[in-house]
Design a protein around this motif. Structure first.
Motif, PDB file in Angstrom:
ATOM      1  N   ASP A  95       0.863  -1.180   0.000  1.00 19.15           N
ATOM      2  CA  ASP A  95       0.000   0.000   0.000  1.00 19.15           C
ATOM      3  C   ASP A  95       0.899   1.229   0.000  1.00 19.15           C
ATOM      4  O   ASP A  95       1.806   1.333   0.835  1.00 19.15           O
ATOM      5  N   VAL A  96       0.668   2.143  -0.932  1.00 18.60           N
ATOM      6  CA  VAL A  96       1.526   3.316  -1.066  1.00 18.60           C
ATOM      7  C   VAL A  96       0.687   4.585  -1.065  1.00 18.60           C
ATOM      8  O   VAL A  96      -0.299   4.689  -1.790  1.00 18.60           O
ATOM      9  N   GLU A  97       1.079   5.543  -0.230  1.00 19.10           N
ATOM     10  CA  GLU A  97       0.482   6.872  -0.232  1.00 19.10           C
ATOM     11  C   GLU A  97       1.562   7.859  -0.649  1.00 19.10           C
ATOM     12  O   GLU A  97       2.514   8.095   0.099  1.00 19.10           O
ATOM     13  N   LEU A  98       1.438   8.380  -1.870  1.00 14.89           N
ATOM     14  CA  LEU A  98       2.417   9.336  -2.372  1.00 14.89           C
ATOM     15  C   LEU A  98       1.980  10.751  -2.005  1.00 14.89           C
ATOM     16  O   LEU A  98       0.828  11.133  -2.220  1.00 14.89           O
ATOM     17  N   ILE A  99       2.903  11.518  -1.461  1.00 11.38           N
ATOM     18  CA  ILE A  99       2.616  12.851  -0.934  1.00 11.38           C
ATOM     19  C   ILE A  99       3.614  13.845  -1.510  1.00 11.38           C
ATOM     20  O   ILE A  99       4.805  13.537  -1.614  1.00 11.38           O
ATOM     21  N   PRO A 100       3.163  15.042  -1.894  1.00 10.33           N
ATOM     22  CA  PRO A 100       4.121  16.067  -2.311  1.00 10.33           C
ATOM     23  C   PRO A 100       5.194  16.252  -1.234  1.00 10.33           C
ATOM     24  O   PRO A 100       4.900  16.228  -0.036  1.00 10.33           O
ATOM     25  N   GLN A 101       6.415  16.447  -1.675  1.00  8.06           N
ATOM     26  CA  GLN A 101       7.537  16.445  -0.740  1.00  8.06           C
ATOM     27  C   GLN A 101       7.410  17.509   0.358  1.00  8.06           C
ATOM     28  O   GLN A 101       7.667  17.240   1.542  1.00  8.06           O
ATOM     29  N   GLY A 102       7.002  18.698  -0.019  1.00 10.63           N
ATOM     30  CA  GLY A 102       6.826  19.750   0.975  1.00 10.63           C
ATOM     31  C   GLY A 102       5.721  19.434   1.961  1.00 10.63           C
ATOM     32  O   GLY A 102       5.823  19.745   3.152  1.00 10.63           O
ATOM     33  N   THR A 103       4.653  18.795   1.471  1.00 11.38           N
ATOM     34  CA  THR A 103       3.550  18.404   2.343  1.00 11.38           C
ATOM     35  C   THR A 103       4.006  17.349   3.336  1.00 11.38           C
ATOM     36  O   THR A 103       3.623  17.375   4.518  1.00 11.38           O
ATOM     37  N   LEU A 104       4.834  16.412   2.884  1.00 14.62           N
ATOM     38  CA  LEU A 104       5.387  15.395   3.778  1.00 14.62           C
ATOM     39  C   LEU A 104       6.165  16.053   4.917  1.00 14.62           C
ATOM     40  O   LEU A 104       5.998  15.713   6.090  1.00 14.62           O
ATOM     41  N   ALA A 105       7.001  17.026   4.547  1.00 15.77           N
ATOM     42  CA  ALA A 105       7.794  17.724   5.560  1.00 15.77           C
ATOM     43  C   ALA A 105       6.901  18.480   6.533  1.00 15.77           C
ATOM     44  O   ALA A 105       7.130  18.469   7.754  1.00 15.77           O
ATOM     45  N   GLU A 106       5.858  19.123   6.019  1.00 19.52           N
ATOM     46  CA  GLU A 106       4.985  19.920   6.876  1.00 19.52           C
ATOM     47  C   GLU A 106       4.110  19.059   7.775  1.00 19.52           C
ATOM     48  O   GLU A 106       3.792  19.459   8.910  1.00 19.52           O
ATOM     49  N   ARG A 107       3.718  17.884   7.312  1.00 17.67           N
ATOM     50  CA  ARG A 107       2.936  16.991   8.167  1.00 17.67           C
ATOM     51  C   ARG A 107       3.796  16.458   9.311  1.00 17.67           C
ATOM     52  O   ARG A 107       3.292  16.217  10.416  1.00 17.67           O
ATOM     53  N   CYS A 108       5.085  16.293   9.050  1.00 24.62           N
ATOM     54  CA  CYS A 108       6.019  15.938  10.127  1.00 24.62           C
ATOM     55  C   CYS A 108       6.149  17.102  11.103  1.00 24.62           C
ATOM     56  O   CYS A 108       6.091  16.922  12.326  1.00 24.62           O
ATOM     57  N   ARG A 109       6.331  18.288  10.558  1.00 21.74           N
ATOM     58  CA  ARG A 109       6.546  19.471  11.397  1.00 21.74           C
ATOM     59  C   ARG A 109       5.311  19.792  12.225  1.00 21.74           C
ATOM     60  O   ARG A 109       5.412  20.242  13.374  1.00 21.74           O
ATOM     61  N   ALA A 110       4.126  19.551  11.655  1.00 22.28           N
ATOM     62  CA  ALA A 110       2.890  19.774  12.403  1.00 22.28           C
ATOM     63  C   ALA A 110       2.825  18.841  13.613  1.00 22.28           C
ATOM     64  O   ALA A 110       2.471  19.264  14.725  1.00 22.28           O
ATOM     65  N   ALA A 111       3.174  17.582  13.395  1.00 18.94           N
ATOM     66  CA  ALA A 111       3.191  16.626  14.504  1.00 18.94           C
ATOM     67  C   ALA A 111       4.214  17.044  15.557  1.00 18.94           C
ATOM     68  O   ALA A 111       3.967  16.952  16.766  1.00 18.94           O
ATOM     69  N   GLN A 112       5.365  17.517  15.106  1.00 18.29           N
ATOM     70  CA  GLN A 112       6.417  17.979  16.013  1.00 18.29           C
ATOM     71  C   GLN A 112       5.936  19.139  16.872  1.00 18.29           C
ATOM     72  O   GLN A 112       6.225  19.213  18.070  1.00 18.29           O
ATOM     73  N   ALA A 113       5.187  20.059  16.263  1.00 19.46           N
ATOM     74  CA  ALA A 113       4.738  21.261  16.954  1.00 19.46           C
ATOM     75  C   ALA A 113       3.449  21.062  17.739  1.00 19.46           C
ATOM     76  O   ALA A 113       3.019  21.957  18.469  1.00 19.46           O
ATOM     77  N   GLY A 114       2.806  19.904  17.567  1.00 20.96           N
ATOM     78  CA  GLY A 114       1.563  19.647  18.274  1.00 20.96           C
ATOM     79  C   GLY A 114       0.330  20.164  17.562  1.00 20.96           C
ATOM     80  O   GLY A 114      -0.751  20.239  18.151  1.00 20.96           O
ATOM     81  N   PHE A 115       0.473  20.518  16.271  1.00 19.66           N
ATOM     82  CA  PHE A 115      -0.687  20.957  15.488  1.00 19.66           C
ATOM     83  C   PHE A 115      -1.389  19.734  14.902  1.00 19.66           C
ATOM     84  O   PHE A 115      -0.734  18.831  14.373  1.00 19.66           O
ATOM     85  N   PRO A 116      -2.714  19.672  14.932  1.00 18.08           N
ATOM     86  CA  PRO A 116      -3.416  18.507  14.393  1.00 18.08           C
ATOM     87  C   PRO A 116      -3.408  18.438  12.876  1.00 18.08           C
ATOM     88  O   PRO A 116      -3.530  17.356  12.288  1.00 18.08           O
ATOM     89  N   ALA A 117      -3.278  19.603  12.219  1.00  9.80           N
ATOM     90  CA  ALA A 117      -3.332  19.628  10.758  1.00  9.80           C
ATOM     91  C   ALA A 117      -2.815  20.973  10.251  1.00  9.80           C
ATOM     92  O   ALA A 117      -2.648  21.919  11.029  1.00  9.80           O
ATOM     93  N   VAL A 118      -2.567  21.023   8.945  1.00  9.99           N
ATOM     94  CA  VAL A 118      -2.144  22.266   8.299  1.00  9.99           C
ATOM     95  C   VAL A 118      -2.873  22.397   6.967  1.00  9.99           C
ATOM     96  O   VAL A 118      -3.302  21.396   6.378  1.00  9.99           O
TER      97      VAL A 118
END
Length: 233
Positions: A95-118
């Motif tokens: 199973d593969v979920e392909l994500i734009p590279q910047g979005t991948l980075a931001e979803r990581c950063r959101a989790a790091q910062a405690g934000f539920p979503a961006v």
């Protein structure tokens, strides 16, 4: 000062089990947590969901986990250099979920910062946005992307100290810093583990509060993914 240092990779991976979601830092083959990946291969942990920019190559990096059919889902941006990744994806084995590279980075950063979503404009009007909430801001459409939820995050740094403070080098800064603190437990492996106080505070990229375990890595190959040389004159 809390001591985050553990004896070795075996102790660092304590608690990793089948069917977990794991993050892996690095870009291509640069700055990947080689020791942690090798230990996962050794333990033959199965059913993993892996969040990583890419899946290494066939015989190195996350490609080793793919070889052993240890990964059930890849959440990543890039497929290109791994034939086995491509084969498993096209055959439906993976199973593969392909994500734009910047979005991948931001979803990581959101989790790091405690934000539920961006909200991001990337992918609006494409398959990436299908089934997702969209919203207009100042006349421009954005897609709601949820922060990642991972059990463990594995990162690799150039230097670190026993408190978990990290210094990255070169291309290794692409995804490793964003993944620190983005999972329930962040495990950092470093090329050089130094005493607390040995690092210049002004040079620290990630403070130790984002790291739960740190260990001295061993035998880094540092492969070159694509070697290009200039022809002789």
């Amino acid at each position: 000062m809390i001591n985050k240092k553990v004896a070795n990779v075996e102790v660092a991976l304590d608690g990793v089990a089948d069917d977990m979601t794991l993050m892996f830092g690095g870009f291509g083959l640069s700055g990947i947590p080689e020791n942690a990946i090798a230990e996962l291969v050794k333990r033959n942990v199965k059913g993993l969901t892996c969040i990583s920019n890419n899946a290494g190559v066939d015989d190195f990096g996350l490609g080793l986990l793919l070889q052993g059919k240890q990964i059930k889902k890849m959440i990543s941006s890039y497929v290109g250099e791994n034939d086995e990744f491509e084969r498993q994806m096209l055959s439906g084995e993976l199973d593969v979920e392909l994500i734009p590279q910047g979005t991948l980075a931001e979803r990581c950063r959101a989790a790091q910062a405690g934000f539920p979503a961006v909200y991001t404009p990337a992918g609006y009007g494409t398959e990436v946005a299908e089934g997702k909430e969209t919203r207009e801001f100042d006349g421009k459409m954005y897609v709601l992307e949820h922060a990642f939820k991972a059990d463990f995050g594995f990162v690799k740094a150039w230097k670190g100290d026993a408190a978990g403070n990290l210094v990255f080098k070169g291309t290794a800064r692409n995804f490793n810093p964003n993944m620190c603190g983005a999972a329930k437990i962040t495990v950092a492996e470093v090329e050089e583990l130094v005493p607390v106080g040995a690092l210049d505070p002004n040079q620290i990229h990630i403070p130790g509060i984002f790291v739960q375990r740190i260990f001295q890595g061993e035998v880094y190959e540092k492969r070159i993914e694509q070697r290009t040389v200039r022809p002789r004159d």
